[in-house]
Motif scaffolding. Structure first.
Motif, PDB file in Angstrom:
ATOM      1  N   GLN A 115      -4.557  -3.676  18.341  1.00 17.17           N
ATOM      2  CA  GLN A 115      -5.360  -2.630  17.721  1.00 17.17           C
ATOM      3  C   GLN A 115      -5.468  -2.873  16.215  1.00 17.17           C
ATOM      4  OE1 GLN A 115      -6.811  -0.149  19.621  1.00 17.17           O
ATOM      5  NE2 GLN A 115      -5.946  -1.271  21.359  1.00 17.17           N
ATOM      6  N   THR A 116      -6.683  -2.846  15.685  1.00 15.17           N
ATOM      7  CA  THR A 116      -6.887  -2.963  14.249  1.00 15.17           C
ATOM      8  C   THR A 116      -6.685  -1.594  13.613  1.00 15.17           C
ATOM      9  OG1 THR A 116      -8.514  -4.741  14.563  1.00 15.17           O
ATOM     10  CG2 THR A 116      -8.480  -3.635  12.422  1.00 15.17           C
ATOM     11  N   VAL A 117      -5.697  -1.495  12.735  1.00 15.25           N
ATOM     12  CA  VAL A 117      -5.452  -0.238  12.030  1.00 15.25           C
ATOM     13  C   VAL A 117      -6.446  -0.080  10.887  1.00 15.25           C
ATOM     14  CG1 VAL A 117      -3.786   1.063  10.635  1.00 15.25           C
ATOM     15  CG2 VAL A 117      -3.008  -0.251  12.633  1.00 15.25           C
ATOM     16  N   SER A 118      -6.585  -1.154  10.093  1.00 20.36           N
ATOM     17  CA  SER A 118      -7.524  -1.121   8.966  1.00 20.36           C
ATOM     18  C   SER A 118      -7.725  -2.539   8.449  1.00 20.36           C
ATOM     19  CB  SER A 118      -6.990  -0.223   7.846  1.00 20.36           C
ATOM     20  OG  SER A 118      -7.882  -0.223   6.740  1.00 20.36           O
ATOM     21  N   ASP A 119      -8.904  -2.770   7.864  1.00 23.50           N
ATOM     22  CA  ASP A 119      -9.179  -4.060   7.229  1.00 23.50           C
ATOM     23  C   ASP A 119      -9.713  -3.849   5.808  1.00 23.50           C
ATOM     24  OD1 ASP A 119     -11.660  -3.049   7.766  1.00 23.50           O
ATOM     25  OD2 ASP A 119     -12.305  -4.697   9.068  1.00 23.50           O
ATOM     26  N   GLN A 120      -9.182  -2.839   5.137  1.00 21.13           N
ATOM     27  CA  GLN A 120      -9.674  -2.430   3.829  1.00 21.13           C
ATOM     28  C   GLN A 120      -8.920  -3.066   2.664  1.00 21.13           C
ATOM     29  OE1 GLN A 120      -8.256   1.730   4.717  1.00 21.13           O
ATOM     30  NE2 GLN A 120      -7.755   1.724   2.537  1.00 21.13           N
ATOM     31  N   PHE A 121      -7.973  -3.952   2.949  1.00 20.05           N
ATOM     32  CA  PHE A 121      -7.079  -4.435   1.909  1.00 20.05           C
ATOM     33  C   PHE A 121      -7.495  -5.817   1.402  1.00 20.05           C
ATOM     34  CE2 PHE A 121      -4.833  -1.940   5.159  1.00 20.05           C
ATOM     35  CZ  PHE A 121      -4.572  -0.807   4.403  1.00 20.05           C
ATOM     36  N   LYS A 122      -6.722  -6.318   0.439  1.00 16.93           N
ATOM     37  CA  LYS A 122      -6.979  -7.656  -0.093  1.00 16.93           C
ATOM     38  C   LYS A 122      -6.036  -8.682   0.534  1.00 16.93           C
ATOM     39  CE  LYS A 122      -8.274 -10.025  -4.322  1.00 16.93           C
ATOM     40  NZ  LYS A 122      -8.462  -9.886  -5.787  1.00 16.93           N
ATOM     41  N   PHE A 123      -4.732  -8.398   0.549  1.00 15.12           N
ATOM     42  CA  PHE A 123      -3.757  -9.253   1.238  1.00 15.12           C
ATOM     43  C   PHE A 123      -2.521  -8.427   1.545  1.00 15.12           C
ATOM     44  CE2 PHE A 123      -0.397 -12.345   1.819  1.00 15.12           C
ATOM     45  CZ  PHE A 123      -1.016 -13.320   2.591  1.00 15.12           C
ATOM     46  N   THR A 124      -2.254  -8.220   2.834  1.00 12.36           N
ATOM     47  CA  THR A 124      -1.164  -7.342   3.248  1.00 12.36           C
ATOM     48  C   THR A 124       0.115  -8.137   3.511  1.00 12.36           C
ATOM     49  OG1 THR A 124      -1.916  -7.483   5.555  1.00 12.36           O
ATOM     50  CG2 THR A 124      -2.725  -5.643   4.239  1.00 12.36           C
ATOM     51  N   GLU A 125       1.243  -7.484   3.237  1.00 12.41           N
ATOM     52  CA  GLU A 125       2.546  -8.136   3.352  1.00 12.41           C
ATOM     53  C   GLU A 125       3.644  -7.098   3.555  1.00 12.41           C
ATOM     54  OE1 GLU A 125       4.831 -10.168   3.521  1.00 12.41           O
ATOM     55  OE2 GLU A 125       4.244 -12.207   3.008  1.00 12.41           O
ATOM     56  N   GLY A 126       4.865  -7.611   3.777  1.00 12.46           N
ATOM     57  CA  GLY A 126       6.115  -6.877   3.642  1.00 12.46           C
ATOM     58  C   GLY A 126       6.335  -5.623   4.444  1.00 12.46           C
ATOM     59  N   PRO A 127       5.940  -5.494   5.717  1.00 18.10           N
ATOM     60  CA  PRO A 127       6.128  -4.229   6.434  1.00 18.10           C
ATOM     61  C   PRO A 127       7.609  -3.910   6.665  1.00 18.10           C
ATOM     62  CG  PRO A 127       5.489  -5.948   7.971  1.00 18.10           C
ATOM     63  CD  PRO A 127       5.389  -6.545   6.597  1.00 18.10           C
ATOM     64  N   ALA A 128       7.961  -2.632   6.509  1.00 16.73           N
ATOM     65  CA  ALA A 128       9.326  -2.157   6.728  1.00 16.73           C
ATOM     66  C   ALA A 128       9.263  -0.772   7.349  1.00 16.73           C
ATOM     67  CB  ALA A 128      10.102  -2.125   5.421  1.00 16.73           C
ATOM     68  N   SER A 129      10.064  -0.549   8.377  1.00 20.67           N
ATOM     69  CA  SER A 129      10.030   0.711   9.117  1.00 20.67           C
ATOM     70  C   SER A 129      11.189   1.612   8.717  1.00 20.67           C
ATOM     71  CB  SER A 129      10.096   0.425  10.623  1.00 20.67           C
ATOM     72  OG  SER A 129      10.137   1.626  11.366  1.00 20.67           O
ATOM     73  N   ASP A 130      10.929   2.939   8.693  1.00 23.22           N
ATOM     74  CA  ASP A 130      12.006   3.897   8.450  1.00 23.22           C
ATOM     75  C   ASP A 130      12.496   4.487   9.769  1.00 23.22           C
ATOM     76  OD1 ASP A 130      10.181   5.869   9.226  1.00 23.22           O
ATOM     77  OD2 ASP A 130       9.797   6.573   7.185  1.00 23.22           O
ATOM     78  N   LYS A 131      13.409   5.438   9.694  1.00 19.36           N
ATOM     79  CA  LYS A 131      14.031   5.983  10.899  1.00 19.36           C
ATOM     80  C   LYS A 131      13.053   6.755  11.773  1.00 19.36           C
ATOM     81  CE  LYS A 131      18.685   6.342   8.946  1.00 19.36           C
ATOM     82  NZ  LYS A 131      19.808   7.245   8.596  1.00 19.36           N
ATOM     83  N   GLU A 132      11.989   7.270  11.182  1.00 14.94           N
ATOM     84  CA  GLU A 132      10.984   8.014  11.950  1.00 14.94           C
ATOM     85  C   GLU A 132       9.923   7.099  12.549  1.00 14.94           C
ATOM     86  OE1 GLU A 132      11.997   9.187   8.762  1.00 14.94           O
ATOM     87  OE2 GLU A 132      13.428  10.340   9.973  1.00 14.94           O
ATOM     88  N   GLY A 133       9.980   5.837  12.219  1.00 14.53           N
ATOM     89  CA  GLY A 133       9.005   4.889  12.755  1.00 14.53           C
ATOM     90  C   GLY A 133       7.800   4.669  11.870  1.00 14.53           C
ATOM     91  N   ASN A 134       7.771   5.303  10.686  1.00 13.04           N
ATOM     92  CA  ASN A 134       6.708   5.020   9.721  1.00 13.04           C
ATOM     93  C   ASN A 134       6.893   3.604   9.181  1.00 13.04           C
ATOM     94  OD1 ASN A 134       5.753   7.864   9.661  1.00 13.04           O
ATOM     95  ND2 ASN A 134       7.739   8.212   8.682  1.00 13.04           N
ATOM     96  N   VAL A 135       5.796   2.952   8.857  1.00 17.62           N
ATOM     97  CA  VAL A 135       5.862   1.603   8.318  1.00 17.62           C
ATOM     98  C   VAL A 135       5.238   1.577   6.927  1.00 17.62           C
ATOM     99  CG1 VAL A 135       5.142  -0.806   8.591  1.00 17.62           C
ATOM    100  CG2 VAL A 135       5.817   0.530  10.605  1.00 17.62           C
ATOM    101  N   TYR A 136       6.008   1.091   5.964  1.00 18.24           N
ATOM    102  CA  TYR A 136       5.519   0.856   4.611  1.00 18.24           C
ATOM    103  C   TYR A 136       5.158  -0.620   4.485  1.00 18.24           C
ATOM    104  CZ  TYR A 136       7.624   5.388   3.538  1.00 18.24           C
ATOM    105  OH  TYR A 136       7.944   6.734   3.532  1.00 18.24           O
ATOM    106  N   PHE A 137       4.039  -0.914   3.836  1.00 19.61           N
ATOM    107  CA  PHE A 137       3.645  -2.305   3.645  1.00 19.61           C
ATOM    108  C   PHE A 137       2.920  -2.446   2.320  1.00 19.61           C
ATOM    109  CE2 PHE A 137       0.113  -0.274   5.805  1.00 19.61           C
ATOM    110  CZ  PHE A 137      -1.026  -0.814   5.222  1.00 19.61           C
ATOM    111  N   THR A 138       2.797  -3.679   1.858  1.00 18.18           N
ATOM    112  CA  THR A 138       2.216  -3.921   0.546  1.00 18.18           C
ATOM    113  C   THR A 138       0.824  -4.526   0.638  1.00 18.18           C
ATOM    114  OG1 THR A 138       3.204  -6.130   0.386  1.00 18.18           O
ATOM    115  CG2 THR A 138       4.497  -4.308  -0.457  1.00 18.18           C
ATOM    116  N   ASP A 139       0.008  -4.189  -0.343  1.00 22.92           N
ATOM    117  CA  ASP A 139      -1.256  -4.881  -0.601  1.00 22.92           C
ATOM    118  C   ASP A 139      -1.056  -5.512  -1.967  1.00 22.92           C
ATOM    119  OD1 ASP A 139      -3.816  -5.803  -0.771  1.00 22.92           O
ATOM    120  OD2 ASP A 139      -4.780  -3.840  -0.873  1.00 22.92           O
ATOM    121  N   GLN A 140      -0.420  -6.683  -1.990  1.00 21.85           N
ATOM    122  CA  GLN A 140       0.111  -7.230  -3.226  1.00 21.85           C
ATOM    123  C   GLN A 140      -0.934  -7.486  -4.315  1.00 21.85           C
ATOM    124  OE1 GLN A 140       2.147 -11.050  -3.128  1.00 21.85           O
ATOM    125  NE2 GLN A 140       3.692 -10.270  -4.537  1.00 21.85           N
ATOM    126  N   PRO A 141      -2.071  -8.090  -4.012  1.00 23.75           N
ATOM    127  CA  PRO A 141      -3.039  -8.322  -5.096  1.00 23.75           C
ATOM    128  C   PRO A 141      -3.512  -7.041  -5.778  1.00 23.75           C
ATOM    129  CG  PRO A 141      -3.572  -9.655  -3.178  1.00 23.75           C
ATOM    130  CD  PRO A 141      -2.521  -8.683  -2.745  1.00 23.75           C
TER     131      PRO A 141
END
Length: 309
Positions: free
Chosen positions: A44-70
């Protein structure tokens, strides 16, 4: 009468055959049943609005934080499908990791630092900014042990936003910062560009990818946290990596490729992007594979699950 009866039998037999055939198609094959991917699941495509995505990390609730480094942003994906920008001006964060206290650790390579970000007020402190009086090449990815020690990789990838081109380190290193310490201990200086890093839940092994060298190494973790008995695990590089509850290692680059704990390739997930940068497990049951690839992020429902939480 007999002729009509015979024709009726033929028609009835054909109907039964079609019905049985349709039932057979609905029944999962043995390969599908034993797959690490959930039966019938599709990328499933969540989104393609970024420049370059990286670094996903999940918390205890299952949320995922990730970076759009550029773009110097950190985003947050939630299991309900919502997607929000969590933070901007992030020190050009790359790899992320959430510690047991709920802080977001970030490899902030704008100034070659390691950050600790408060998820409540988004303030941060600089954990590390150099080694032996020299700045880092650019911290890239990390993994924390159960004691709170931090393993991290420090390859050299020239960034367009760097104004200082004087590289102070002479090697690209794998480091370990023991819990409570101020200075990391170098663990390996021999890799060309150490990148992805992930440890096993039992704290026995640490995997580190040399992405440029196209090698994946496994180390034994000593009682003091120092690495020993390095061995070649697979002839492949990787950007980010993760691990599931069965001990399978997920590497990135050309889509997502999965190796079992014996180093055998068991699965490949194709991604329609030129490069897949990183991967982790998220969702309330940690059974959603979250994938960052170029300008996009994707999810895939799995039969296995992550082991972080």
């Amino acid at each position: 009468m007999r002729k009509m009866h015979a024709l009726g039998l033929i028609a009835f037999s054909a109907l039964v055959a079609v019905h049985c055939s349709s039932l057979k198609k609905e029944t999962p094959s043995e390969e599908e049943t034993n797959s690490i991917v959930a039966t019938g699941a599709e990328l499933q495509t969540v989104s393609d609005q970024f420049k370059f995505t990286e670094g996903p990390a999940s918390d205890k609730e299952g949320n995922v934080y990730f970076t759009d480094q550029p773009n110097d942003d950190i985003w947050k994906w939630s299991p309900d499908g919502s997607l929000v920008k969590f933070m901007d001006t992030t020190g050009r964060s790359n790899g992320l990791y959430i510690d047991d206290e709920g802080y977001l650790l970030a490899a902030a390579d704008q100034d070659n630092e390691l950050w600790k970000i408060n998820l409540q007020d988004k303030s941060h402190e600089v954990l590390l900014k150099g080694w032996q009086g020299m700045k880092y090449n650019g911290p890239n990815d990390m993994w924390l042990d159960k004691k709170g020690g931090i393993y991290f990789t420090d390859p050299l990838y020239k960034r367009v936003y760097w104004t200082d081109t004087l590289y102070e380190q002479t090697t690209c290193n794998v480091f370990y910062l023991p819990p409570g310490a101020d200075t990391p201990i170098v663990q390996d200086t021999t890799l060309i560009r150490p990148n992805g890093i992930i440890g096993t839940p039992n704290q026995k092994y640490l995997y580190v990818a040399d992405n440029t060298g196209k090698k994946l190494y496994r180390y034994e973790i000593g009682a003091d946290g120092n690495l020993q008995n390095k061995m070649l695990f697979a002839d492949t590089g990787s950007d980010g990596m993760t691990i599931d509850n069965e001990g399978n290692i997920y590497i990135t680059g050309d889509g997502v490729t999965v190796y079992n704990s014996s180093g055998e390739k068991i699965h490949h997930i194709p991604i329609d992007r030129s490069w897949t940068a990183n991967v982790t497990f998220g969702g309330p049951d940690q059974d959603i594979l979250f994938i960052t690839a170029m300008n996009s992020v994707f999810t895939l429902k799995m039969n296995v699950h992550g082991v972080r939480w």
